[in-house]
Design a protein around this motif. Sequence first.
Motif, PDB file in Angstrom:
ATOM      1  N   ILE A 273     -28.859   7.745  -8.734  1.00  0.00           N
ATOM      2  CA  ILE A 273     -30.275   7.663  -8.366  1.00  0.00           C
ATOM      3  C   ILE A 273     -30.581   8.594  -7.198  1.00  0.00           C
ATOM      4  N   LEU A 274     -29.615   8.788  -6.307  1.00  0.00           N
ATOM      5  CA  LEU A 274     -29.831   9.687  -5.165  1.00  0.00           C
ATOM      6  C   LEU A 274     -29.849  11.150  -5.602  1.00  0.00           C
ATOM      7  N   ILE A 275     -28.918  11.538  -6.439  1.00  0.00           N
ATOM      8  CA  ILE A 275     -28.880  12.931  -6.908  1.00  0.00           C
ATOM      9  C   ILE A 275     -30.072  13.211  -7.826  1.00  0.00           C
ATOM     10  N   GLY A 276     -30.376  12.265  -8.714  1.00  0.00           N
ATOM     11  CA  GLY A 276     -31.460  12.468  -9.672  1.00  0.00           C
ATOM     12  C   GLY A 276     -32.829  12.622  -9.045  1.00  0.00           C
ATOM     13  N   ASN A 277     -32.978  12.130  -7.817  1.00  0.00           N
ATOM     14  CA  ASN A 277     -34.269  12.231  -7.129  1.00  0.00           C
ATOM     15  C   ASN A 277     -34.216  13.183  -5.929  1.00  0.00           C
ATOM     16  N   ASN A 278     -33.173  14.003  -5.909  1.00  0.00           N
ATOM     17  CA  ASN A 278     -33.022  15.043  -4.876  1.00  0.00           C
ATOM     18  C   ASN A 278     -32.985  14.483  -3.457  1.00  0.00           C
ATOM     19  N   ILE A 279     -32.384  13.310  -3.335  1.00  0.00           N
ATOM     20  CA  ILE A 279     -32.144  12.751  -1.997  1.00  0.00           C
ATOM     21  C   ILE A 279     -30.894  13.408  -1.406  1.00  0.00           C
ATOM     22  N   ILE A 280     -29.905  13.613  -2.269  1.00  0.00           N
ATOM     23  CA  ILE A 280     -28.675  14.310  -1.892  1.00  0.00           C
ATOM     24  C   ILE A 280     -28.345  15.341  -2.956  1.00  0.00           C
ATOM     25  N   ASP A 281     -27.440  16.270  -2.602  1.00  0.00           N
ATOM     26  CA  ASP A 281     -26.945  17.210  -3.609  1.00  0.00           C
ATOM     27  C   ASP A 281     -25.599  16.717  -4.141  1.00  0.00           C
ATOM     28  N   LYS A 282     -24.959  17.499  -4.972  1.00  0.00           N
ATOM     29  CA  LYS A 282     -23.702  17.071  -5.595  1.00  0.00           C
ATOM     30  C   LYS A 282     -22.550  17.008  -4.608  1.00  0.00           C
ATOM     31  N   ASN A 283     -22.748  17.564  -3.425  1.00  0.00           N
ATOM     32  CA  ASN A 283     -21.739  17.479  -2.371  1.00  0.00           C
ATOM     33  C   ASN A 283     -22.039  16.345  -1.387  1.00  0.00           C
ATOM     34  N   PHE A 284     -22.977  15.469  -1.763  1.00  0.00           N
ATOM     35  CA  PHE A 284     -23.348  14.286  -0.981  1.00  0.00           C
ATOM     36  C   PHE A 284     -24.015  14.653   0.347  1.00  0.00           C
ATOM     37  N   LYS A 285     -24.715  15.753   0.383  1.00  0.00           N
ATOM     38  CA  LYS A 285     -25.438  16.167   1.576  1.00  0.00           C
ATOM     39  C   LYS A 285     -26.930  15.830   1.426  1.00  0.00           C
ATOM     40  N   TRP A 286     -27.542  15.400   2.515  1.00  0.00           N
ATOM     41  CA  TRP A 286     -28.960  15.022   2.529  1.00  0.00           C
ATOM     42  C   TRP A 286     -29.827  16.231   2.209  1.00  0.00           C
ATOM     43  N   THR A 287     -30.719  16.085   1.217  1.00  0.00           N
ATOM     44  CA  THR A 287     -31.634  17.167   0.837  1.00  0.00           C
ATOM     45  C   THR A 287     -33.084  16.685   0.799  1.00  0.00           C
ATOM     46  N   PHE A 288     -33.362  15.538   1.417  1.00  0.00           N
ATOM     47  CA  PHE A 288     -34.677  14.896   1.327  1.00  0.00           C
ATOM     48  C   PHE A 288     -35.561  15.216   2.534  1.00  0.00           C
ATOM     49  N   GLY A 289     -35.108  16.145   3.359  1.00  0.00           N
ATOM     50  CA  GLY A 289     -35.915  16.615   4.466  1.00  0.00           C
ATOM     51  C   GLY A 289     -36.399  15.515   5.385  1.00  0.00           C
ATOM     52  N   LYS A 290     -37.714  15.510   5.675  1.00  0.00           N
ATOM     53  CA  LYS A 290     -38.322  14.563   6.617  1.00  0.00           C
ATOM     54  C   LYS A 290     -38.712  13.245   5.962  1.00  0.00           C
ATOM     55  N   ASN A 291     -38.304  13.041   4.734  1.00  0.00           N
ATOM     56  CA  ASN A 291     -38.674  11.828   4.009  1.00  0.00           C
ATOM     57  C   ASN A 291     -37.672  10.703   4.252  1.00  0.00           C
ATOM     58  N   HIS A 292     -37.954   9.526   3.676  1.00  0.00           N
ATOM     59  CA  HIS A 292     -37.154   8.341   3.997  1.00  0.00           C
ATOM     60  C   HIS A 292     -36.491   7.740   2.759  1.00  0.00           C
ATOM     61  N   LEU A 293     -35.270   7.262   2.955  1.00  0.00           N
ATOM     62  CA  LEU A 293     -34.547   6.458   1.975  1.00  0.00           C
ATOM     63  C   LEU A 293     -34.479   5.042   2.533  1.00  0.00           C
ATOM     64  N   VAL A 294     -34.964   4.063   1.760  1.00  0.00           N
ATOM     65  CA  VAL A 294     -35.029   2.678   2.227  1.00  0.00           C
ATOM     66  C   VAL A 294     -34.136   1.820   1.336  1.00  0.00           C
ATOM     67  N   LEU A 295     -33.133   1.194   1.936  1.00  0.00           N
ATOM     68  CA  LEU A 295     -32.159   0.380   1.223  1.00  0.00           C
ATOM     69  C   LEU A 295     -32.368  -1.066   1.629  1.00  0.00           C
ATOM     70  N   VAL A 296     -32.850  -1.874   0.679  1.00  0.00           N
ATOM     71  CA  VAL A 296     -33.362  -3.202   1.012  1.00  0.00           C
ATOM     72  C   VAL A 296     -32.308  -4.293   0.798  1.00  0.00           C
ATOM     73  N   GLY A 297     -31.122  -4.068   1.358  1.00  0.00           N
ATOM     74  CA  GLY A 297     -30.118  -5.118   1.420  1.00  0.00           C
ATOM     75  C   GLY A 297     -29.221  -5.287   0.215  1.00  0.00           C
ATOM     76  N   ASP A 298     -28.168  -6.072   0.434  1.00  0.00           N
ATOM     77  CA  ASP A 298     -27.160  -6.449  -0.557  1.00  0.00           C
ATOM     78  C   ASP A 298     -26.397  -5.253  -1.124  1.00  0.00           C
ATOM     79  N   PHE A 299     -25.615  -4.628  -0.274  1.00  0.00           N
ATOM     80  CA  PHE A 299     -24.674  -3.605  -0.716  1.00  0.00           C
ATOM     81  C   PHE A 299     -23.287  -4.200  -0.927  1.00  0.00           C
ATOM     82  N   PHE A 300     -23.092  -5.448  -0.527  1.00  0.00           N
ATOM     83  CA  PHE A 300     -21.792  -6.110  -0.638  1.00  0.00           C
ATOM     84  C   PHE A 300     -21.653  -6.890  -1.949  1.00  0.00           C
ATOM     85  N   ASP A 301     -20.369  -7.144  -2.304  1.00  0.00           N
ATOM     86  CA  ASP A 301     -19.977  -8.084  -3.362  1.00  0.00           C
ATOM     87  C   ASP A 301     -20.281  -7.566  -4.774  1.00  0.00           C
ATOM     88  N   ARG A 302     -19.741  -8.283  -5.731  1.00  0.00           N
ATOM     89  CA  ARG A 302     -19.949  -8.097  -7.173  1.00  0.00           C
ATOM     90  C   ARG A 302     -19.262  -6.878  -7.762  1.00  0.00           C
TER      91      ARG A 302
END
Length: 387
Positions: free
Chosen positions: A140-169
Amino acid sequence: MKLKKITLYLFLPIFVYLGIGALLLNYEVIQRLYIFPGWSIKHGATDEDDSTVSSDGPIILYENGKIIKYQIIPSGNKFSLVKGEITKKDTLNCYVDETKDTFRFKLKDSLKNEQSEYILPEKMLVISDIEGNFNGFKSILIGNNIIDKNFKWTFGKNHLVLVGDFFDRNLNVTECLWLTYKLEDEAERQGGKVHFILGNHEMMNLKGQTKYLRDKYQENSDTLKLDYQNWYAKNAELGRWLRTKNGVEKIGSFLFVHAGISKDFPKKYTIEEINQQIRNGIDKVFAGSEQANDIFIGKESPVWYRGISTEKETQKDVDETLLNYKADKMIIGHTIVDEIKYLYKQKVIDIDLEHKANSDKGKMFALWYEKGDFYTTDNRGTRTKLK
């Protein structure tokens, strides 16, 4: 007679251990009972799980004035254990077993508590409940140009918002956390921002409550001889970092919260005060049912409450909550829905989806904001306006 007494003395502690352990297991006070090192019985309600030792880390601890790295890395068809002293100047590698990727990062020079309110950017990507699903997160990050294939931020002055629950499952929690940690610095250098909001699963793991922990992590902690609770303790880098995060954030006129703010939540608290109390709850020791009833991290708290997603509140209830925080909308995760959608006459957006099931089919979906409008976006960047 002596032999019987000796046998009784030898086996009585074992019977007591097994008896008390079985009782605690039955009431889910503990989630596994160790019989021998590396062999245990799990609570019957625990999901079927055949995960075992695999790559993980780095796990970074501050011990006696030193920075110690623990890591399990692939070595041919096996794994190697790494333990050694590092410095803040060192570049760390994070290998992702699920996708066979490696990304690099450095430790932050310092950590401080996040602000509670931010100016609205031109664009935002918003997603919740990744739950260790690195493949879906990456796509989802690469497909929306948040990062490139080298995992570098490419979203400039915009924001990525992660609304919890990165643990478990799922099986790449550590890797998802380190990627978020890495992107924070890169985003800020470009004038952008990564927001990481605490959910109930963050709170559980930070408090050592491991009901939903996959076997991989227990096996890895045994292999590393490093108790899992230490991975996110106050002297661990990821533990220190997570303790700077908020449970509620306001970006422009939008409230972001993992589960939702109940109509019954005391309106006297500001967002900043709520966040401070949620952070305080991480290391607070509760007795009996105190935690479940705690207004900041308990079952009706912003990290657990389901009443908005299940539409148990009235329109008036939601409107009054938003008015109290001078907000126009509330964006929530936590409770799975069939699609990203508006609730309560477009005053709430519910975004928690079956990400693992979707990503296994090559699909991922998230919320996209741009210039006043909200959209559903997929891992190819195809957007549909939310109605």
